[in-house]
Design a protein around this motif. Structure first.
Motif, short mmCIF file in Angstrom:
data_model
loop_
_atom_site.label_atom_id
_atom_site.label_comp_id
_atom_site.label_asym_id
_atom_site.label_seq_id
_atom_site.Cartn_x
_atom_site.Cartn_y
_atom_site.Cartn_z
N PRO A 1 -7.46 -4.11 1.40
CA PRO A 1 -6.03 -4.29 1.61
C PRO A 1 -5.26 -3.54 0.53
CG PRO A 1 -7.00 -6.29 0.68
CD PRO A 1 -8.11 -5.30 0.82
N LEU A 2 -4.71 -2.40 0.92
CA LEU A 2 -4.01 -1.56 -0.05
C LEU A 2 -2.76 -2.28 -0.54
CD1 LEU A 2 -4.15 1.39 -1.19
CD2 LEU A 2 -2.48 1.99 0.56
N GLY A 3 -2.09 -2.95 0.37
CA GLY A 3 -0.92 -3.72 -0.03
C GLY A 3 0.11 -3.83 1.07
N LEU A 4 1.14 -4.62 0.78
CA LEU A 4 2.26 -4.80 1.70
C LEU A 4 3.35 -3.80 1.34
CD1 LEU A 4 2.70 -8.68 1.73
CD2 LEU A 4 2.07 -7.26 3.68
N PHE A 5 3.93 -3.19 2.36
CA PHE A 5 5.02 -2.25 2.12
C PHE A 5 6.17 -2.58 3.06
CE2 PHE A 5 1.13 -0.17 0.85
CZ PHE A 5 1.47 0.40 -0.38
N LYS A 6 7.36 -2.28 2.60
CA LYS A 6 8.55 -2.55 3.42
C LYS A 6 8.50 -1.72 4.70
CE LYS A 6 13.35 -3.29 3.70
NZ LYS A 6 13.28 -3.96 4.98
#
Ligand code: NAD
Length: 682
Positions: free
Chosen positions: A169-174
């Motif tokens: 999971p690279l991350g959450l982005f807008k």
């Protein structure tokens, strides 16, 4: 700007395993009787081993490194991969009713249901190693990723998108409300390194995941997912090769194959539903027991003569039955050949996409011996696999000469025979560029009769976990089908009518139903209305990657593409991008799938129905595009049925315009070439 000290600084919105475990969890107890993956190939040098360890420790809070580092090294050396067993939740994992999950969005909760279902002891092939099916098809690489993905899904808002790279999971982005909530890829390699050797290294380093199709794509619904396709394939094989009329079933006919694993486990059920007699050879008794306890095979045998005697009795009385033969398929076929037993339809569904990784058990080894040899002496194991494949081929060849129809069932079987050194299997006797002497099921059956019309493995999961929801969706789906339109619609209508009675559910309350573009949209909108009117809970729609437009794979899904573009991966990539821009909840793109690294690019989607008008609008755009992009490409390749389907599409959809080919006359081409002195001989 963030600066990195040796001890990384964590900001308040960052997530670590400390958000899940307050202290280092204790080492888990492994439940007896749960299948475990064999050791995976490990060829890392000392430098790479250090790198693999360093990579895995990135997920682990620093305070735990002293204890976890030696454990991870041990896992790598013993299992060939670092799974992070310590972080696996204890005991059984199940796809629970959606309200049991935490989250700020319905999609975030729905995807947690799907992930957990893929790791259920009753569903997954090697649940401890995160393998859902297909010998090597994993949800993600390790248990640290599992927790972090779930945590991100809990925290995600409806204006964010989670990026997952090979399980990481690279991350959450807008993003925005109409955007996908999750975009994920699995095993996409740079072309130069797109081969098994480099992929194995990348996997051992902890930077690549083999997602198969719906394992990493999160849309696996147990072997039911393939029963419908197998049922249609067998019926159509009967119609095409055994002269069975469209309205008849396979009564009295004998189908023989192998494999009762994740996907192959569907074969017994499918032949029974199609009315025929099936013998499925399986070397692993535990898999037979699983399928028997689920009523997916009716009789278990251990003796070859007894097996064929029982089959004959059922054939004569025209009753349907699925027999699981405990033993090697090569033995079984050699016996049939020596005793002149008539097999009508023959295939194979061992995991030949991972033929040297344990997916194919050589004929002179028991299942247990295969596991041992694979761990101890890989080169001898490879030798035995190759020798077994040669015998397997000779048995098929002999049976085919006696009238058996053999087809490759999408497991890279013919390619494995070629790779083992047998060029005789190639049409041009040289290489695989012109295909093989036996058809792939897509080339002759599923391609022209289903995919070219847009019929493919549409599916849904009732996220409430409520049986009544599934019953209602079955009825509503049935009411959307006109069985008189085409024989395919009649097959699909019969399928859904009998689906409940056939007890297909393993894991979440799910259903598979082959449909074309219009059929899928009609059903999707009807389901979203059910949710809106609170007649059911939320529903997850999806499909197998193995579909009209989902997969570029020259030996399988695109085996009936004959314009030379079967070696291109543009279609699957476009379909994934197109689905993302139209707002599907989840979009996945993978390397490998059912045939192995470098041999396919495939994608899928998940779409959560929340009853909203927003979802109606997404469905109207995406459901049609997803299928018709595939049909249009098949039409451009001058496939007749796809051409007709696309022509009708153009004339009935004002907002679309697909380019149609002019098909050159073969004679004109020959004459033109001849006039220039170019002919076959030259
Ligand atoms: P799996 O690994 O779960 O099952 C394969 C089974 O074959 C195992 O249970 C194994 O013990 C058994 N086996 C291996 N060698 C054998 C032998 N010589 N004799 C008898 N049994 C033997 O894999 P799966 O999920 O069932 O998939 C099987 C293959 O089919 C894979 O290559 C997969 O990619 C392919 N597949 C095809 C489709 C399709 O639509 N046609 C769909 C999904 C998967």
């Amino acid at each position: 700007m963030m600066t990195y000290s040796k001890e990384m600084i964590y900001l308040s919105n960052q997530i670590t395993l400390n958000d899940i475990f307050k202290s280092l969890p204790s080492y888990p107890h492994f439940v007896n009787g749960i299948r475990r993956a064999p050791k995976r190939e490990l060829t890392l040098n000392q430098k790479d081993i250090k790198l693999a360890l360093k990579n895995a420790l990135r997920y682990i809070p620093k305070a735990w490194h002293d204890e976890v580092a030696p454990e991870f090294l041990d896992e790598l050396l013993t299992h060939g991969r670092i799974y992070g067993y310590r972080f696996r939740p204890q005991g059984q994992i199940k796809g629970l009713p959606i309200e049991k999950y935490k989250g700020k969005t319905l999609e975030g909760k729905a995807l947690q249901v799907m992930i957990d279902n893929n790791l259920d002891f009753d569903v997954a092939l090697y649940p401890y190693e995160l393998v859902t099916y297909g010998e090597t098809g994993q949800v993600c690489q390790n248990w640290m990723q599992y927790h972090l993905i779930k945590k991100y899904l809990e925290l995600m808002t409806d204006e964010q998108t989670l990026s997952i790279l090979s399980g990481h999971p690279l991350g959450l982005f807008k993003s925005h409300k109409q955007a996908p909530r999750v975009v994920l890829t699995n095993g996409l390699m740079v072309g130069l390194y797109d081969n098994m050797k480099d992929f194995n290294r990348a996997q051992a380093l902890g930077v690549a995941n083999y997602g198969q199709m719906t394992a990493g794509g999160l849309m696996y619904i147990g072997p039911q997912g393939i029963v419908h396709g197998t049922y249609s394939t067998l019926l159509n094989a009967g119609r095409l090769k055994l002269n069975i009329p469209d309205h008849e079933n396979l009564k009295g006919k004998l189908f023989v194959s192998s494999g009762l694993g994740g996907m192959s486990g569907a074969q017994g059920k499918a032949i029974e539903i199609a009315g025929g007699v099936g013998i499925i050879a399986e070397v692993d008794l535990s898999r037979i027991e699983t399928r028997h306890s689920q009523h997916w095979v009716s009789i278990v045998t251990h003796d070859k003569k007894e097996t064929f005697d029982i089959a004959l009795k059922y054939q004569q009385s025209q009753k349907a039955v699925a027999i699981a033969y405990h033993g090697n398929v090569v033995d079984l076929l050699e016996y049939a050949n020596q005793n002149d037993i008539k097999i009508d339809l023959l295939s194979d569904q061992t995991s030949c996409h991972a033929v040297y990784e344990g997916g194919y058990c050589p004929v002179d080894l028991s299942f247990e011996e295969r596991t041992k040899l694979l761990n101890q002496d890989k080169s001898l194991f490879i030798e035995k696999v190759n020798a077994s494949l040669h015998r397997h081929y000779l048995a098929i060849k002999a049976l085919s000469l006696k009238g058996t129809f053999f087809f490759d069932y999408g497991n890279s079987f013919l390619k494995a025979i070629y790779d083992s050194g047998l060029k005789e299997i190639c049409k041009n006797k040289e290489n695989d560029l012109d295909g093989f002497i036996y058809p792939s099921y897509v080339e002759e059956l599923m391609g022209p009769l289903l995919f070219d019309y847009g019929y493919g493995p549409f599916r849904w999961v009732c996220l409430s976990g409520n049986e009544n929801d599934l019953d209602l969706t079955d009825q509503v789906a049935m009411s959307c089908i006109d069985p008189k339109r085409r024989f395919q619609d009649k097959d699909n209508y019969d399928w859904i009518k009998n689906a409940k009675e056939n007890q297909l559910v393993v894991g979440t309350k799910a259903r598979i139903l082959y449909q074309d573009a219009e059929g899928r949209l009609k059903i999707a909108l009807a389901f979203n209305k059910l949710v809106r009117e609170k007649k059911t809970g939320p529903i997850m729609l999806g499909r197998d990657h193995h579909d009209t437009g989902g997969t570029d794979s020259p030996f399988r899904e695109t085996a009936n593409i004959k314009d030379g573009s079967n070696i291109m991966a543009d279609m699957a990539t476009h379909v994934a991008l197109g689905n993302a821009l139209r707002g599907m909840s989840l979009v996945a793109l993978h390397n490998g799938g059912g045939v192995g690294i470098g041999k396919a690019i495939n994608g899928g989607y998940g779409m959560v129905l929340d009853g909203s008008k927003r979802v109606d609008e997404i469905l109207k755009q995406a459901m049609i595009y997803d299928v018709m992009a595939g049909v249009s490409r098949r039409s451009w390749a001058t496939n007749k049925n796809a051409f007709e389907t696309t022509k009708t599409f153009n004339s009935t959809h004002e907002d679309a315009s697909v380019l149609l080919p002019f098909v050159a006359d073969e004679k004109l081409l020959d004459q033109t070439m001849k006039a220039k002195g170019i002919n076959d001989e030259k």
